[in-house]
Write a protein that holds these residues in place. Structure first.
Motif, mmCIF file in Angstrom:
data_model
loop_
_atom_site.group_PDB
_atom_site.id
_atom_site.type_symbol
_atom_site.label_atom_id
_atom_site.label_comp_id
_atom_site.label_asym_id
_atom_site.label_seq_id
_atom_site.Cartn_x
_atom_site.Cartn_y
_atom_site.Cartn_z
ATOM 1 N N ARG A 276 0.826 -1.206 0.000
ATOM 2 C CA ARG A 276 0.000 0.000 0.000
ATOM 3 C C ARG A 276 0.863 1.260 0.000
ATOM 4 N N SER A 277 1.901 1.242 0.865
ATOM 5 C CA SER A 277 2.786 2.396 0.968
ATOM 6 C C SER A 277 3.535 2.643 -0.340
ATOM 7 N N ASN A 278 4.048 1.554 -0.914
ATOM 8 C CA ASN A 278 4.781 1.696 -2.189
ATOM 9 C C ASN A 278 3.875 2.201 -3.303
ATOM 10 N N ARG A 279 2.644 1.675 -3.306
ATOM 11 C CA ARG A 279 1.708 2.110 -4.343
ATOM 12 C C ARG A 279 1.418 3.608 -4.209
ATOM 13 N N GLU A 280 1.235 4.042 -2.951
ATOM 14 C CA GLU A 280 0.990 5.458 -2.723
ATOM 15 C C GLU A 280 2.188 6.302 -3.140
ATOM 16 N N LEU A 281 3.404 5.801 -2.784
ATOM 17 C CA LEU A 281 4.612 6.546 -3.153
ATOM 18 C C LEU A 281 4.794 6.608 -4.664
ATOM 19 N N GLN A 282 4.532 5.448 -5.326
ATOM 20 C CA GLN A 282 4.664 5.422 -6.774
ATOM 21 C C GLN A 282 3.645 6.350 -7.431
ATOM 22 N N ASP A 283 2.405 6.297 -6.889
ATOM 23 C CA ASP A 283 1.375 7.183 -7.433
ATOM 24 C C ASP A 283 1.744 8.643 -7.204
ATOM 25 N N PHE A 284 2.244 8.896 -5.990
ATOM 26 C CA PHE A 284 2.628 10.269 -5.655
ATOM 27 C C PHE A 284 3.757 10.752 -6.570
ATOM 28 N N ALA A 285 4.782 9.879 -6.720
ATOM 29 C CA ALA A 285 5.921 10.252 -7.559
ATOM 30 C C ALA A 285 5.479 10.477 -8.997
ATOM 31 N N TYR A 286 4.632 9.569 -9.492
ATOM 32 C CA TYR A 286 4.212 9.684 -10.885
ATOM 33 C C TYR A 286 3.300 10.892 -11.099
ATOM 34 N N VAL A 287 2.290 11.030 -10.216
ATOM 35 C CA VAL A 287 1.339 12.134 -10.364
ATOM 36 C C VAL A 287 2.041 13.471 -10.178
ATOM 37 N N SER A 288 2.908 13.530 -9.127
ATOM 38 C CA SER A 288 3.616 14.786 -8.881
ATOM 39 C C SER A 288 4.489 15.146 -10.067
ATOM 40 N N SER A 289 5.229 14.151 -10.548
ATOM 41 C CA SER A 289 6.119 14.411 -11.676
ATOM 42 C C SER A 289 5.334 14.794 -12.918
ATOM 43 N N HIS A 290 4.236 14.057 -13.142
ATOM 44 C CA HIS A 290 3.427 14.323 -14.335
ATOM 45 C C HIS A 290 2.774 15.707 -14.242
ATOM 46 N N ASP A 291 2.236 16.056 -13.083
ATOM 47 C CA ASP A 291 1.572 17.350 -12.911
ATOM 48 C C ASP A 291 2.560 18.508 -12.976
ATOM 49 N N LEU A 292 3.798 18.219 -12.589
ATOM 50 C CA LEU A 292 4.816 19.282 -12.654
ATOM 51 C C LEU A 292 5.298 19.541 -14.083
ATOM 52 N N GLN A 333 13.716 19.701 -14.739
ATOM 53 C CA GLN A 333 13.303 18.669 -15.694
ATOM 54 C C GLN A 333 14.074 17.368 -15.463
ATOM 55 N N ASN A 334 15.381 17.493 -15.215
ATOM 56 C CA ASN A 334 16.201 16.308 -14.934
ATOM 57 C C ASN A 334 15.759 15.621 -13.644
ATOM 58 N N LEU A 335 15.431 16.432 -12.614
ATOM 59 C CA LEU A 335 14.958 15.862 -11.340
ATOM 60 C C LEU A 335 13.649 15.094 -11.532
ATOM 61 N N ILE A 336 12.749 15.681 -12.314
ATOM 62 C CA ILE A 336 11.463 15.010 -12.558
ATOM 63 C C ILE A 336 11.688 13.699 -13.304
ATOM 64 N N ASN A 337 12.543 13.714 -14.310
ATOM 65 C CA ASN A 337 12.826 12.493 -15.068
ATOM 66 C C ASN A 337 13.451 11.414 -14.180
ATOM 67 N N ASP A 338 14.377 11.840 -13.299
ATOM 68 C CA ASP A 338 15.005 10.887 -12.378
ATOM 69 C C ASP A 338 13.987 10.326 -11.390
ATOM 70 N N LEU A 339 13.090 11.198 -10.920
ATOM 71 C CA LEU A 339 12.062 10.736 -9.978
ATOM 72 C C LEU A 339 11.140 9.723 -10.645
ATOM 73 N N LEU A 340 10.780 10.006 -11.892
ATOM 74 C CA LEU A 340 9.959 9.037 -12.636
ATOM 75 C C LEU A 340 10.698 7.720 -12.825
ATOM 76 N N GLY A 341 11.980 7.800 -13.122
ATOM 77 C CA GLY A 341 12.789 6.584 -13.282
ATOM 78 C C GLY A 341 12.873 5.793 -12.002
ATOM 79 N N PHE A 342 13.002 6.496 -10.882
ATOM 80 C CA PHE A 342 13.083 5.826 -9.578
ATOM 81 C C PHE A 342 11.779 5.096 -9.269
ATOM 82 N N SER A 343 10.654 5.744 -9.557
ATOM 83 C CA SER A 343 9.358 5.122 -9.244
ATOM 84 C C SER A 343 9.081 3.926 -10.130
ATOM 85 N N ARG A 344 9.713 3.900 -11.311
ATOM 86 C CA ARG A 344 9.454 2.793 -12.246
ATOM 87 C C ARG A 344 10.303 1.560 -11.981
ATOM 88 N N VAL A 345 11.280 1.632 -11.068
ATOM 89 C CA VAL A 345 12.150 0.465 -10.802
ATOM 90 C C VAL A 345 11.312 -0.737 -10.424
#
Length: 514
Positions: A276-292, A333-345
């Motif tokens: 549950r926690s990972n899903r929330e973090l992944q959603d948060f990372a993805y949504v935050s990155s996407h919305d940014l 932009q680089n930070l957002i891309n890295d954050l997306l990459g981290f969430s996709r591991v």
């Protein structure tokens, strides 16, 4: 019948027949006179005692006896002649004999008294039971071993009859259920069961005897037991059926799994919470990155328009502001891309396959060829193993680790990077379960190093020890650790500022199937 043997017949034919029977008998046959002097010995008796017949004929039979019988035999005969009471004559019993070489052996001796016309003789039948005694001793030893195993077993062992009455309980079983063994012998096995099994067990037994349909015998399963104090506990029960002569018994093996079940439940809850926690973090990372992304694109777009259309109209200070704004936008932009990459591991991972780490390393070194040449980096490598892994993530892992080793080099000194592996077992003698065997990948460099008090920080997301001196978001090592953990291991480091760093990456050789 004409062929019937008449033992009172002294004809030559009958004597020949008797001699043939005695000479070919398997048991020893010895005759002595009234004083104990040996008159005849058949071949079997001579062989049993280790003599030639001529060596003992005419000798006192006491030569075939160990002490105390050797010294007391004449007194035995005298007492029999005087009282008529025999200790063995007409009775037979187990005695000890003495062979020519002095060794002792057990045999069954039966003696009959024969009165001829002019004298009295005694005939002894000797049946060697050495083999039988050895077999009995071996059986006793085997029984003692089995009993010791049962008594000393860690798991409980209980035997019941077809009526469900307890016949045997080992100490471990008694302790598991909170009883003394004596309290259970003769009681129904139902005593150790909670409801509804307690009430239904007799019908289970009856159904099995009628239909032969097995619910647990020869199969085994997890069940619940009830202790003397009424508390219940889980255990794994396997039952074997044994036919003993004309009756049948059942032996149950009780393996307490209380700790295992508690651990499984804790892990289940922990895994559910973690998921549950990972899903929330992944959603948060993805949504935050996407919305940014959208406002960032507008910042970059309008910044680019200022550069292309209004740049000459800006003051020097305005031009500096635009340049700094666009640089900041690029870093974001680089930070957002890295954050997306981290969430996709873990969010978009692929199945594990056989991966030759040597091949992965070769590809990574080829990709980094330009930076290796520019810095004069020297890569020293030893063979790496084949493991079950996701190839893309292994490539990402090695790419980040080698890039870091090259990036954090000392000024005016070419980097030297040493890569090698060691195979390990987490616990001695255990190799059957995926995760028991691991490989440790060592990546050593001669770079700037760091103070080990910062060890925990370097693997955290966006953590950087060197500030703005080196390019990057500080997410690379966090990604590496996430990849290592997903592959059944972890990553740590040993370092000293100004000397260099050794990274130790642990990876499991095999993984459980999904």
């Amino acid at each position: 019948m004409e062929d019937t043997l008449n033992y009172n017949d002294e004809s030559p034919d009958n004597s020949t027949r008797l001699k043939a029977i005695i000479d070919t008998a398997i048991d020893g046959i010895i005759t002595i006179d009234s004083k104990g002097i040996i008159e005849t010995v058949n071949p079997a008796a001579a062989q049993i005692f280790g003599y030639a017949p001529e060596e003992i004929i005419g000798q006192n039979v006491m030569i075939l006896m160990p002490e105390p019988d050797h010294s007391q035999h004449d007194r035995y005969i005298e007492n029999y002649h005087r009282t008529g009471v025999g200790q063995i004559i007409g009775i037979g019993r187990e005695v000890m004999g003495k062979k020519k070489d002095g060794t002792l052996f057990p045999f069954l001796l039966s003696i009959s008294e024969v009165k001829l016309k002019d004298k009295q003789i005694f005939t002894g039948i000797v049946h060697d039971i050495s083999g039988l005694k050895k077999a009995e001793a071996a059986l006793r030893e085997s029984e003692n071993k089995i009993n010791s195993i049962i008594q000393g077993a860690v798991d409980g062992i209980i035997t019941i009859d077809t009526g469900g009455i307890i016949e045997m309980v080992n100490p471990a079983a008694a302790k598991q259920f909170g009883y003394e063994a004596g309290e259970l012998i003769g009681k129904s096995i139902n005593l150790l069961m909670p409801e509804p099994d307690q009430s239904l067990h007799d019908s289970y037994m009856h159904n099995y005897h009628v239909t032969g349909q097995k619910r647990i015998i020869g199969i085994g399963r997890e069940v619940t037991g009830m202790r003397k104090d009424g508390s219940i506990f889980p255990f794994y029960l396997s039952i074997s059926e044994v036919q003993l002569g004309d009756r049948k018994v059942y032996t149950g093996f009780v393996h307490d799994i209380t700790r295992q079940k508690l651990t499984e439940e804790r892990l289940r809850r922990y895994a559910a919470e973690l998921e549950r926690s990972n899903r929330e973090l992944q959603d948060f990372a993805y949504v935050s990155s996407h919305d940014l992304q959208e406002p960032l694109r507008k910042i970059q777009a309008f910044g680019d328009r200022l550069l292309s259309k209004e740049y000459d109209n800006l003051s020097e200070q305005g031009k500096d502001y635009v340049d700094r704004m666009l640089n900041a936008a690029s870093r974001m932009q680089n930070l957002i891309n890295d954050l997306l990459g981290f969430s996709r591991v873990t969010a978009k991972s692929k199945p594990f396959v056989k991966v030759k780490l040597d091949d992965i390393l070769t590809e990574v070194i080829s990709d980094l060829e330009v930076s290796i040449e520019q810095t004069g980096a020297q890569i020293v490598r030893s063979p790496l193993p084949e493991i079950e892994a996701e190839p893309t993530q292994m490539r990402q892992l090695f790419q980040n680790m080698l890039s870091n080793a090259i990036k954090f080099r000392k000024e005016n000194e070419s980097p030297i990077i040493n890569i090698y592996a060691k195979s390990l077992q987490r616990k001695a003698h255990l190799t059957a379960t995926p995760g028991d065997e691991v490989t440790e990948i060592y990546i050593e460099d001669n770079g700037i190093g760091f103070d080990e008090k910062y060890l925990d920080r370097i693997f955290n997301i966006f953590q950087r020890l060197e500030g703005q001196k080196y390019e990057g978001s500080g997410i690379g090592l966090a990604v590496c650790r996430k990849i290592a953990i997903r592959h059944g291991g972890d990553i740590t480091a040993q370092s000293q500022a100004g000397v260099g760093t050794r990274f130790i990456i642990t990876l499991a050789l095999k993984h459980p199937e999904d």
